[in-house]
Design an enzyme around this catalytic site. Structure first.
Site, short mmCIF file in Angstrom:
data_model
loop_
_atom_site.label_atom_id
_atom_site.label_comp_id
_atom_site.label_asym_id
_atom_site.label_seq_id
_atom_site.Cartn_x
_atom_site.Cartn_y
_atom_site.Cartn_z
N VAL A 211 0.83 -1.20 0.00
CA VAL A 211 0.00 0.00 0.00
C VAL A 211 0.87 1.25 0.00
O VAL A 211 0.54 2.26 -0.64
CB VAL A 211 -0.96 -0.01 1.21
CG1 VAL A 211 -1.71 1.31 1.31
CG2 VAL A 211 -1.94 -1.16 1.09
N GLU A 212 1.97 1.21 0.70
CA GLU A 212 2.82 2.40 0.84
C GLU A 212 3.63 2.72 -0.41
O GLU A 212 3.78 3.88 -0.75
CB GLU A 212 3.77 2.24 2.03
CG GLU A 212 3.10 2.28 3.38
CD GLU A 212 2.51 3.64 3.69
OE1 GLU A 212 2.85 4.62 3.01
OE2 GLU A 212 1.70 3.72 4.61
N SER A 213 4.16 1.71 -1.07
CA SER A 213 5.05 2.02 -2.20
C SER A 213 4.96 1.03 -3.34
O SER A 213 5.86 0.97 -4.16
CB SER A 213 6.50 2.08 -1.70
OG SER A 213 6.98 0.79 -1.35
#
Length: 420
Positions: free
Chosen positions: A139-141
């Site tokens: 989700v973050e990167s």
């Protein structure tokens, strides 16, 4: 990591590159201000001078300060991004759809296999399961993919300097993060050419803010540096270390989707009253998936992100830890559900009310204003629907004999506008 946060489906690493805006006013010279005039707004250069002085008092070497701040210009897209965080402005189902693609799920399963040995070691040391860690990473990167995309990432120092000088409501927070970022550069942990992050200055594979990096990043690959930019082991272990410090309970899940009885009292879904799963079952609330048999003594609260017509969730203490990473319900539910999908579990059993039109930012502020005027406290008029606004909405609905599910749609706003 957040605390501040952002993001677009690729995760907050942030698309958020919204349109530019004029952030900095440069007062003219040669004229005396009248006594009633507004105080002069420091120029960006003057603001940087103050930041440089403050950084030196915090022990950042002069050479690092000069090299990092000299000739710096504000990033015109950064402040705009603070007003368009996808997890706060999109319908929750649109945010989840953009983040929980089949490609991301498949990529995550491959990452679990590829980094299995490292994940084994991280689980043993920190007690955070691999599916949760890889879900944060995805989700973050997008598992690190966006870190090489110059159209997404941007220089950390420039972003934080822009926010320090252009977001007066949170200037102290941004200055603390900027000072921490300069200290990280001085310590040599970050490769200068890779010292990039989101518009908010969140860095690396799992998007740590600089102060979070200082407190929780670890060197897990043993090379002497806490490198969350290029070392996957360091990034995953640092994330696990943070989650453990925030209270992650080893061996427990985040929660489960719930099925509600037709006669359910929606006032019980207040997001704040925990009951044991056995107590919820006594009220007719059960796991939506057959075969899910959580411990009946576990305590959970009931959450309805889209009201009575959408899916319901029994959330356990680990969900609150996910929210420490990013306070948006849409974000936390995305990480939670991606972790489930990485374990091979199915999609949600009940769909969202996709035909609904989401309130615009102006409408959300109008809703908050009108609820406040009627005595239902929302915790501030910011256009972001969080727990306090949902609680105020439930209270208003109950006072009018409506289903108190906390879900605000255009029809409810129109009712509030026209009701005496």
């Amino acid at each position: 990591m957040r605390n501040d946060r952002r993001r677009d489906p690729r995760r907050a690493v942030v698309g958020l590159l919204a349109g530019s805006c004029l952030l900095f006013l440069h007062p003219g010279t040669g004229a005396l201000a009248s006594p009633s005039a507004e105080p002069a707004v420091p120029s960006f250069e003057e603001c940087l001078q103050g930041i440089a002085s403050e950084a030196r008092t915090r022990g950042v070497p002069q050479a690092v300060v000069a090299r990092s701040l000299a000739g710096l210009l504000p990033d015109p897209d950064v402040i705009a991004a603070t007003r368009s965080q996808a997890e706060f402005v999109k319908p929750i189902w649109a945010y989840l759809d953009a983040s929980l693609t089949e490609g991301r799920i498949a990529d995550g399963r491959r990452k679990i296999e590829e980094w299995g040995t490292v994940l084994d070691a991280v689980e043993r040391r920190f007690g955070v399961d691999r599916a949760t860690l890889v879900a944060f990473w995805g989700v973050e990167s997008s598992y690190g993919a966006v870190l090489d995309d110059p159209g997404v990432v941007r220089p950390v120092i420039r972003s934080l300097a822009t926010l320090s000088c252009g977001d007066p409501g949170r200037a102290g927070y941004w200055r603390d993060e900027l000072a921490a970022a300069l200290q990280i550069l001085a310590q040599g942990d970050a490769p200068p050419e890779r010292f990039t992050g989101s518009w908010a200055g969140a860095m690396g594979h799992t998007q740590f803010m600089p102060t979070v990096y200082q407190a929780h990043a670890v060197d897990f690959d043993g090379d002497g540096r806490r490198d969350i930019w290029t070392s996957v082991p360091d990034a995953l272990a640092s994330t696990a270390n943070y989650l453990k410090a925030m209270g992650w309970r080893a061996g427990e899940t985040w929660g489960t989707e719930a099925a509600l009885p037709e006669s359910f009292d929606y006032a019980l879904a207040d997001e704040s009253t925990p009951r044991t799963l056995s107590e919820w079952q006594g009220l007719g609330v059960r796991p939506a998936r057959s075969g899910a048999t959580p411990d009946g003594t576990t305590r959970a609260t009931l959450v309805l992100p889209a009201g009575a017509r959408g899916p319901a969730f029994l959330i356990q203490p680990n969900f609150a830890v996910i929210l420490r990473y990013n306070t948006a319900l849409a974000y936390a539910l995305t990480v939670a559900h991606l972790s489930d999908r990485l374990r091979g579990e199915p999609a949600f059993a009940r769909d969202w009310p996709r035909g609904d039109r989401a309130l615009t930012a102006d409408e959300r502020r109008d809703l908050q204003t009108r609820l406040t005027e009627r005595g239902f406290a929302v915790g501030g008029i910011d256009g972001k629907v969080g727990p306090k606004t949902r609680a105020a909405t439930r209270a208003y609905q109950a006072s009018r004999g409506l289903i108190p599910d906390g879900y605000a749609d255009p029809a409810l706003l129109e009712r509030i506008r026209t009701a005496p």
